[in-house]
Write an enzyme that holds these catalytic residues in place. Structure first.
Site, PDB file in Angstrom:
ATOM      1  N   CYS A  67      -0.890   4.409  -2.590  1.00  0.00           N
ATOM      2  CA  CYS A  67      -1.056   3.193  -1.784  1.00  0.00           C
ATOM      3  C   CYS A  67      -0.207   2.062  -2.347  1.00  0.00           C
ATOM      4  CB  CYS A  67      -2.525   2.791  -1.755  1.00  0.00           C
ATOM      5  SG  CYS A  67      -2.793   1.265  -0.833  1.00  0.00           S
ATOM      6  N   CYS A 109      -1.769  -1.405  -2.209  1.00  0.00           N
ATOM      7  CA  CYS A 109      -2.861  -1.647  -3.173  1.00  0.00           C
ATOM      8  C   CYS A 109      -2.282  -1.881  -4.570  1.00  0.00           C
ATOM      9  CB  CYS A 109      -3.803  -0.451  -3.281  1.00  0.00           C
ATOM     10  SG  CYS A 109      -4.248   0.304  -1.746  1.00  0.00           S
ATOM     11  N   ASP A 110      -1.300  -1.088  -4.941  1.00  0.00           N
ATOM     12  CA  ASP A 110      -0.865  -1.059  -6.337  1.00  0.00           C
ATOM     13  C   ASP A 110       0.534  -1.606  -6.583  1.00  0.00           C
ATOM     14  OD1 ASP A 110      -3.285   0.164  -6.935  1.00  0.00           O
ATOM     15  OD2 ASP A 110      -2.511   2.146  -6.489  1.00  0.00           O
TER      16      ASP A 110
END
Ligand code: NDP
Length: 314
Positions: A135, A138-139
Site C-alpha cells: 500500500c 499507507c506507507d
C-alpha cells in the site's frame, strides 16, 4: 441473544456502503459490518480520477467518508468489526461477529472485496513491515527522498509508482512482461516521469538487507538465453500485482470460480444460495472499478428487497 435484520451487509467498500444506502431506503434496516479496513481498498488509494461526478478528482478516503455519512443519514446500522463465521445452509442465515455478537438475517449481501496479492517469496514475510508493503499511500511517506521499487504492470502498479515518484527520489517499476497492462493514461504518466525507471521482462528473486530491505535480487529474461541476474539497491519494495477475493469463510457454502471469486447465478447479484447476494470486487474478476462496485451494491440491495417482497416478507 442475537440481533435480527432483514439484510446483513458484510463489508464496507463502495459496494457495501452503497448497498446500505439502498437497503436502508427500502426499510430493510440493514446491519453492516465494516471489516478490517473500513472503507475498503479506496481508502488506500490516493486520488480517484474516474468516479463520475468529480470533475477534479476526489481522494479515495474522502469519497468513502462521504459515502459512509450518506449511509448513516438513512440510519444504516454500521458496526466496527468483522463477521468471522456464517452459516448459509438455511434461511434465516446465521452469522457471528468477532466480538461474539450473533446476527440472524433474512438476506445477506457479501461485499468483502479483495486483498493485495504477494509474490509468495519468503523474503516478503521476513521484511514485512521492514520495507515490504502492498500500500503505497499507507506507507509511501516513510520513503521520502529514498529509492523504492513497485512490482506489477497494471493500473494499481502504475498509480502506486506515480504516487511514490512524488515522494521518493527514485522509483523502479518491475514488470514481468515487455509491456504495461495499465490504461493508456497511466502508462503515459509513468513513462514520462523522470524519476521512474521501468524494468521490463524482469522478475524478483528475493530481497536482501541486514534488518530493513536494502535491495532486491532480480532476473531479466528469465529462462531464456539472454537471462541476466542483477541487484538493485532499494529501501522499499511495494507489491501491486493484483488482488485475491476475500471469500475464505464462504468457501464451502457458496459457488466460487477457480480464482475464488463468488459466482453470480443469473442476471442479477444472486449467488448460488437463495437470499444471499454478492456485490463489488468479491464477485468481479473482470472490471474491478469503483463505479462498478457501487453499481453492484445498488443492484444487490434491490435484489434483496425484491427477494423478500416476492416471499411476502416485506
Ligand atoms: P491487474 O491484474 O490489472 O495487473 C496485475 C499486474 O501484476 C500485471 O501487470 C501482472 O503481470 C502483474 N503480476 C501478476 N502476478 C505477478 C507475479 N507473480 N509476478 C510479477 N508480476 C505479476 O491488477 P491491478 O490491481 O493493477 O488492477 C485490477 C483492476 O483494477 C484492473 O481492471 C484495473 O484497470 C483496475 N484498476 C483501475 C484503476 C483506475 O481506474 N484508477 C486503479 C487501479 C486498478 P501480467 O501483465 O504479466 O499478467
Amino acid at each position: 441473544m442475537s440481533d435480527t435484520t432483514k439484510c446483513l451487509i458484510i463489508g464496507s467498500g463502495l459496494a457495501g456502503y452503497t448497498a446500505a444506502i439502498y437497503a436502508s431506503r427500502a426499510n430493510l434496516s440493514p446491519i453492516l459490518y465494516e471489516g478490517l479496513q473500513p472503507g475498503g481498498q479506496l481508502t488506500t488509494t490516493s486520488e480517484v480520477e474516474n468516479f463520475p461526478g468529480y470533475p477534479d478528482g476526489v481522494m479515495g478516503s474522502q469519497l468513502m467518508e462521504d459515502l459512509r455519512r450518506q449511509a448513516l443519514r438513512f440510519d444504516a446500522d454500521l458496526r466496527a468489526g468483522i463477521i468471522s463465521k456464517v452459516d448459509l445452509s438455511n434461511r434465516p442465515f446465521h452469522a457471528t461477529a468477532d466480538d461474539g455478537t450473533e446476527i440472524v438475517a433474512d438476506t445477506v449481501i457479501i461485499a468483502t472485496g479483495a486483498s493485495a496479492r504477494y509474490l509468495g517469496l519468503d523474503d516478503e514475510k521476513r521484511y514485512g513491515g521492514l520495507g515490504v508493503s502492498a500500500c503505497a499511500t499507507c506507507d509511501g511517506f516513510f520513503y521520502r527522498g529514498r529509492t523504492v521499487a513497485v512490482v506489477g504492470g497494471g493500473d494499481t502498479a502504475c498509480e502506486e509508482a506515480y504516487y511514490l515518484s512524488g515522494l521518493a527520489k527514485n522509483v523502479y517499476l518491475i514488470v514481468r512482461k515487455d509491456y504495461l497492462r495499465a490504461s493508456k493514461v497511466m502508462q503515459k504518466r509513468v513513462m514520462e516521469k523522470e524519476n521512474i525507471t521501468i524494468l521490463f521482462n524482469t522478475q524478483t528473486l528475493g530481497l536482501f538487507g541486514a534488518e530493513f530491505v536494502e535491495g532486491a535480487h532480480l532476473v531479466e529474461f528469465k529462462d531464456t538465453p539472454q537471462e541476466r541476474k542483477f541487484d538493485i539497491a532499494i529501501d522499499g519494495f511495494f507489491l501491486a500485482i493484483g488482488h485475491k477475493p476475500n471469500t475464505e469463510i464462504y468457501r464451502d457454502q457458496i459457488k466460487l470460480d477457480e480464482q475464488g471469486y463468488i459466482k453470480l447465478s443469473g442476471n442479477d447479484q444472486s449467488t448460488s444460495v437463495k437470499g444471499v447476494f454478492a456485490a463489488g470486487d468479491v464477485a468481479d474478476p473482470h472490471y474491478q472499478q469503483a463505479i462498478v462496485a457501487a453499481a453492484t451494491g445498488c443492484r444487490a440491495a434491490l435484489d434483496a428487497e425484491h427477494f423478500l417482497m416476492d416471499l411476502g416478507e416485506i
